[in-house]
Design a protein around this motif. Sequence first.
Motif, PDB file in Angstrom:
ATOM      1  N   ALA A  70      -9.158  16.004  -6.089  1.00 16.72           N
ATOM      2  CA  ALA A  70      -8.064  15.202  -5.555  1.00 16.72           C
ATOM      3  C   ALA A  70      -6.738  15.751  -6.088  1.00 16.72           C
ATOM      4  O   ALA A  70      -6.707  16.660  -6.932  1.00 16.72           O
ATOM      5  CB  ALA A  70      -8.243  13.745  -5.944  1.00 16.72           C
ATOM      6  N   ASP A  71      -5.648  15.191  -5.618  1.00 12.76           N
ATOM      7  CA  ASP A  71      -4.323  15.684  -6.009  1.00 12.76           C
ATOM      8  C   ASP A  71      -3.871  15.195  -7.378  1.00 12.76           C
ATOM      9  O   ASP A  71      -2.912  15.719  -7.941  1.00 12.76           O
ATOM     10  CB  ASP A  71      -3.283  15.269  -4.963  1.00 12.76           C
TER      11      ASP A  71
ATOM     12  N   LYS B 168       1.718   8.934  -2.321  1.00 12.07           N
ATOM     13  CA  LYS B 168       3.042   9.524  -2.134  1.00 12.07           C
ATOM     14  C   LYS B 168       4.168   8.692  -2.741  1.00 12.07           C
ATOM     15  O   LYS B 168       5.032   9.209  -3.451  1.00 12.07           O
ATOM     16  CB  LYS B 168       3.300   9.739  -0.637  1.00 12.07           C
ATOM     17  N   GLY B 169       4.198   7.400  -2.452  1.00 10.16           N
ATOM     18  CA  GLY B 169       5.312   6.569  -2.923  1.00 10.16           C
ATOM     19  C   GLY B 169       5.218   6.276  -4.407  1.00 10.16           C
ATOM     20  O   GLY B 169       4.121   6.164  -4.977  1.00 10.16           O
ATOM     21  N   ASP B 170       6.371   6.122  -5.061  1.00  5.16           N
ATOM     22  CA  ASP B 170       6.339   5.868  -6.501  1.00  5.16           C
ATOM     23  C   ASP B 170       6.567   4.410  -6.863  1.00  5.16           C
ATOM     24  O   ASP B 170       6.229   3.987  -7.972  1.00  5.16           O
ATOM     25  CB  ASP B 170       7.343   6.754  -7.246  1.00  5.16           C
TER      26      ASP B 170
ATOM     27  N   SER C  34       0.837  -1.203   0.000  1.00  3.26           N
ATOM     28  CA  SER C  34       0.000   0.000   0.000  1.00  3.26           C
ATOM     29  C   SER C  34       0.869   1.248   0.000  1.00  3.26           C
ATOM     30  O   SER C  34       2.075   1.197   0.280  1.00  3.26           O
ATOM     31  CB  SER C  34      -0.937   0.020   1.209  1.00  3.26           C
ATOM     32  N   ASN C  35       0.227   2.362  -0.360  1.00  6.07           N
ATOM     33  CA  ASN C  35       0.850   3.690  -0.335  1.00  6.07           C
ATOM     34  C   ASN C  35       1.954   3.876  -1.358  1.00  6.07           C
ATOM     35  O   ASN C  35       2.815   4.740  -1.202  1.00  6.07           O
ATOM     36  CB  ASN C  35       1.380   4.018   1.067  1.00  6.07           C
ATOM     37  N   ASN C  36       1.909   3.072  -2.443  1.00  8.62           N
ATOM     38  CA  ASN C  36       2.887   3.229  -3.519  1.00  8.62           C
ATOM     39  C   ASN C  36       2.174   3.176  -4.863  1.00  8.62           C
ATOM     40  O   ASN C  36       1.389   2.248  -5.118  1.00  8.62           O
ATOM     41  CB  ASN C  36       3.954   2.131  -3.470  1.00  8.62           C
TER      42      ASN C  36
END
Length: 479
Positions: free
Chosen positions: A463-464, A343-345, A336-338
Amino acid sequence: MTLHPLSTAGRAAALGLLLALAAPAAFAAGLSDLPHNQGLVASGQLPATLRDRFGETFGSGSGMTLLSWTKTATGYAGEFLLLPDRGYNVEGTTDYHVRLNRLSIAFDTPAPGKAAVATLKLEDSFLLTDTTGTPMSGLDPVTLNTTNGVGPAGGLGLPGAATGAVSLDPEAIVRLPDGSLMISDEYGPALYHFSAEGRMLSATLPPAAFLPMRQGKLDFSSNNPGPGAPKPGVEDPETGRQNNQGFEGLAYEPATKRLTVVLQSALRQDGGDKKSTRQNTRALVYDAADPDHLALVGEYVVPLPLFKDGDKTLVAAQSELAPLGDGRFLLLSRDSNNGWGVKGDTSLYRRVDLLDFTGATNIAGSAFDGLTPVAPKGVVVPSVTPATLTGPVVDLNDNAELAKAGLHNGAPHDATDLSEKWESMALAPALDPAHPNDVFLLIANDNDFLTTQGHQVGADYKADADVDTRVLIYRLSLH
């Protein structure tokens, strides 16, 4: 709304394949027995800014099920249902009316070493409603809904929103032979049976071990309160499913009429109170001959994959299940989070592995269905043999394969970097007489409704990033 069924020839081919897959196994799970991945053969997308027929931002694939599939003069074409989850939410859940989307897909047979460009089109959208026709809500549950206590859920109550609707966080879907739909839910966790038109027919809650209990009471909150709603008195359940870790993977085998559902990660009492010990989750197997009265016939410990992040060993939560027959499944798990939109690439783990229940201990009906943990502090008790997990069958992070479609994992962190969440799978026959055991594996992302031009529940949002809906299609040879 009427869903288009498989054509006669397509139905016969698909059913024949599924029956063959459900026949007794010719092999035991092992590295040499893995389905052979022939690689990425097609990829398609829908823009993040797309809106459905209700004028709201389209969300993509928490779940997917095949409706039709044919071989064309130049390639393949079909339709499927794509299931979004509970709606766009950043600081809390909203009264998003949960729905289904019907999509068409077509692609030409690719040249060797290439991936074809698949054409995706949103054909229609329709709402999921309760037994009274009231739309189901994405709002975090704050009460028990007892007006829909039909089927095996009767007497307990279902996750209920402040509006009086049933709260539903849908995560996986299968289409039954009669055209009706079974959808798994993260809030309960629960299983819901819907008509082909999307009206709830029944609901099934799992054994007591799975139900989230706070201070001795059943409390379905996932600690994501809607606007103005209070947080639960206790952030996490003491026992039962962890917040936002409910029923994620769902599969149906027509030959045996078995329905298998898997919890995203371990129950609280089985080590799910910590990310480092949540590896041993559970699968439930139901006899679905009568989908409104599911009968629990199997329950197994499922070991989730582990992966390294520097010197840390982490658990990859599972996101989807696809049946291969005889207790064998494809299991999709991820970190998760990639990925694009977060944020993570660089993702460290996004894989499809082979899950096999052969030789695993069936704990259905045992003390483990109560509050006795089967994996206290994350360690499985010696009397229980877990299922086996081997792989990879497909590594979604394989940049050599992704490059065929102009995609990648990792830097540069742009729209061609795979998005974070890949959560749905469907199998379709290759319809190739020379290779009768070949299938296509369709894998779709869940874009979390992320767009810079969003609109939902009567309000605009931004959203971003714009995260497109994508479908990756691999060809597999099954043994």
